[in-house]
Scaffold this active site. Structure first.
Site, PDB file in Angstrom:
ATOM      1  N   HIS A 116       0.816  -1.210   0.000  1.00  0.00           N
ATOM      2  CA  HIS A 116       0.000   0.000   0.000  1.00  0.00           C
ATOM      3  C   HIS A 116       0.851   1.262   0.000  1.00  0.00           C
ATOM      4  O   HIS A 116       0.385   2.327   0.357  1.00  0.00           O
ATOM      5  CB  HIS A 116      -0.970  -0.018   1.176  1.00  0.00           C
ATOM      6  CG  HIS A 116      -1.842  -1.236   1.175  1.00  0.00           C
ATOM      7  ND1 HIS A 116      -1.817  -2.175   2.158  1.00  0.00           N
ATOM      8  CD2 HIS A 116      -2.725  -1.684   0.254  1.00  0.00           C
ATOM      9  CE1 HIS A 116      -2.664  -3.145   1.859  1.00  0.00           C
ATOM     10  NE2 HIS A 116      -3.220  -2.879   0.714  1.00  0.00           N
ATOM     11  N   GLY A 117       2.126   1.104  -0.352  1.00  0.00           N
ATOM     12  CA  GLY A 117       2.969   2.271  -0.612  1.00  0.00           C
ATOM     13  C   GLY A 117       3.486   3.012   0.608  1.00  0.00           C
ATOM     14  O   GLY A 117       3.755   4.206   0.526  1.00  0.00           O
TER      15      GLY A 117
END
Lengths: 189, 424
Positions: free
Chosen positions: A154-155
């Site tokens: 999710h970065g």
């Protein structure tokens, strides 16, 4: 059943008695069975906790001698990835330059390392968002825009002290309990 | 319990009479799902999905018990034993695909069954208990499906188990010990796999027991119907057998055709390819998603990206996800309109279709990567989901002017024809 009890109550009330022998036996029997049922609960619940062999593998020894500055290794601690990194002086300077108060999870590099061993950054390789394994410990892996670790799920981007800077993760990468057994070895857990 | 005009069980065969005198089990079945159960004459095909859910449960029980004969519940051999079922066991591929897709179809028919209830007001008095027990079944199904998905011990199994048990880790203070206690270790391992297998085998029988309670509670007032008007007399009902056994049988045939199409032509269509990679605790799949039937709830979980009043975002997401289901337990008391069926509630009907779209959007976002614009869309959709039940429904119940109800089920079916009036 209800009618029987009503009539008994009526009888005892009529006789003006308080607690009768039968009431006592009733309460004692139910209480005894209740205590017995409660007594087996701890065993039934505790059997689900980690067993002895799992706990026996709950510490991990890591040899640091082969890790050069700027390098990191992945070890296994409690069947989860553990990142051990030797920071370069530049990475330490970058981490120190960041104002602690500006962080989502304010911690200085000193607080995240052992006294006098500021170059050894030991963290869990488990993203604090949903538990993915971040990239950055392996040779040639993406380290994200802050030069630490980057979680591809999710970065979430972590800095050189593995502190969360950007992305959905709420906390810095967790630093497990560990101690130096010698200058080149640590015992985690 | 049934209507006084329901047909009576009268065994003609002396053996059945002998049995009935000693154990009235045939009588019980006759009154439950035979001619002894009087059902409104106007049920449409949406009423097939209760029986279809029951069929799906039996399908899962039968295929599951067989699969358990070939499966090894040990982290060392689980993945290989599933491949062994796929390659070596005679017809094993069919049984495993039937079970894996059977789970998806179970959820499809149950979701239709739930939305049928939502539209036609089946949760309203006097059927609240039917609704509540149905929700209990739904929760048990979710737990069973989740644990079943862990058993093949592929990458999605492992990381699904990690993320879902990690939800409990979001609880303050006691969260982490609870997570360790659930897993029997610090990460999913052999202990977790074994207990999940044990519970995955047990829970379907618990579901079957609650299904019996669900049907029992249903048979006290009897089935609802598309008009929502109460049964008033014998002319309003027909015996369950043969009228609805035939109608459900037809529906079952259609269901089986669609099921077989997926089973034989796209058995992996609804699964995730990453679950064919053995579990690896050292490497995460790039995109962790649960099975499709959890996507709406997963979207609500991930919609919370900001802290609120010192409650961390992660905990908020977990609370919201559980609340989205627990909310349905108070639905009978949120919708106060005395009219049951959405057919006679013009305003309610519009919002019902909006809710359908909203849940579909949530489902889509739950399967999409956690990036913009999906995060913002799921935030809006999650907010609307709660608003529908907590704000819109109570207000609509108050201000709506329902359409005139038919005087009886028979009138709704036959119109104002003399025959119908004569029958009444």
């Amino acid at each position: 059943m209800a009618t029987v009890e009503t009539s008994e109550t009526a009888v005892s009330a009529a006789e003006g008695e308080g607690v009768r022998r039968r009431d006592f036996i009733n309460v004692a029997a139910v209480a005894f069975a209740g205590v017995g049922a409660v007594a087996v609960l701890p065993t039934l619940i505790n059997q689900m906790n980690p067993s002895a062999d799992v706990l026996a593998a709950a510490t991990t020894e890591v040899d640091l001698s082969a890790i050069k500055p700027g390098q990191a290794i992945k070890a296994v601690f409690r069947s989860q990835p553990l990142f051990v990194r030797q920071l370069t002086p530049k990475e330490i300077a970058e981490a120190d330059a960041r104002p602690v108060a500006s962080l989502r999870d304010p911690q200085s590099l000193e607080e995240r390392t052992q006294p006098g061993k500021k170059q050894w950054l030991v963290t869990m390789g488990v993203c604090t968002h949903l538990g993915c394994v971040p990239l950055g410990a392996g040779e040639g892996e993406v380290r994200g825009e802050f030069g630490g670790y980057f979680c591809p799920c999710h970065g979430s981007s972590y800095d050189t002290a593995a502190r969360i800077i950007k992305g959905p993760a709420p906390k810095n990468l967790e630093v497990p309990e560990y101690k130096f057994t010698s200058d080149t070895a640590i015992l985690v857990g | 319990m049934s209507f006084p005009w329901a047909e009576q069980y009268t065994p003609v065969n002396p053996l059945m009479k002998w049995v009935d005198d000693r154990l009235p089990l045939p009588r019980f079945v006759y009154n439950a799902v035979g001619a002894g159960y009087a059902v409104p004459r106007n049920l449409n095909y949406w009423w097939n999905f209760g029986v279809l859910s029951g069929f799906a449960l039996v399908l899962q029980l039968v295929t599951g018990i067989i699969l358990a004969m070939h499966y090894g519940a040990n982290a060392g051999v689980a993945f290989d034993s599933v491949e062994h079922i796929m390659r070596d066991v005679n017809g094993g591929w069919l049984l495993r695909y039937a079970h894996a897709n059977g789970a998806s179809f179970f959820f499809i028919v149950v979701y239709i069954h739930i939305f049928r209830g939502l539209f036609f007001g089946s949760y309203k008095a006097p059927r609240e208990m039917v609704w509540l027990l149905g929700l209990v079944i739904f929760l048990l199904m979710m737990a069973t499906a989740f644990m079943g998905y862990v058993l093949p011990w592929g990458q999605m199994s492992f990381w699904g188990a990690k993320v879902i048990t990690g939800l409990f880790g979001a609880i303050p203070v006691v969260g982490e010990p609870i997570q360790t206690w659930l897993l029997g270790g610090f990460a999913p391992g052999n202990a977790a796999l074994n207990r999940f297998f044990s519970l995955h085998y047990l829970l379907p029988f618990v579901i079957a027991a609650v299904v019996i309670l669900h049907i029992w509670a249903l048979h006290i007032p009897g089935s609802s119907n598309p008009t929502g008007v109460d049964v008033k007399g014998p002319q309003d009902t027909v015996p369950f057998h043969p009228y609805y056994t035939a109608k459900d049988g037809f529906g079952l045939g259609v269901f089986l055709i669609i099921y077989a199409l997926v089973l034989f032509f796209g058995p992996n269509m609804l699964g995730h390819p990453d679950n064919y990679i053995p579990a690896n605790p050292m490497s995460t799949p790039a995109h962790i998603v649960p099975e499709w039937y959890f996507w709406p709830f997963y979207a609500i979980l991930r919609a919370f990206t900001f802290d609120f009043f010192f409650v961390p975002a992660k905990l908020l997401g977990v609370l919201a996800m559980f609340a989205s289901i627990l909310l349905l337990f108070v639905l009978p008391w949120l919708d106060t309109s005395p009219v049951r069926s959405g057919r006679y509630r013009p305003l309610f009907r519009k919002f019902f279709y909006l809710l359908l779209v909203d849940v579909a959007i949530l489902g889509y976002c739950g399967g999409a990567p956690a990036a913009e614009p999906y995060v913002m869309i799921s935030q809006i959709a999650a907010a609307y989901y709660f608003a529908h039940f907590l704000i819109i429904l109570p207000i609509v119940s108050k201000i709506e002017r329902p359409l005139p109800l038919p005087n009886s089920i028979t009138e709704a079916v036959l119109g104002h024809e003399p025959a119908a009036v004569a029958a009444e």
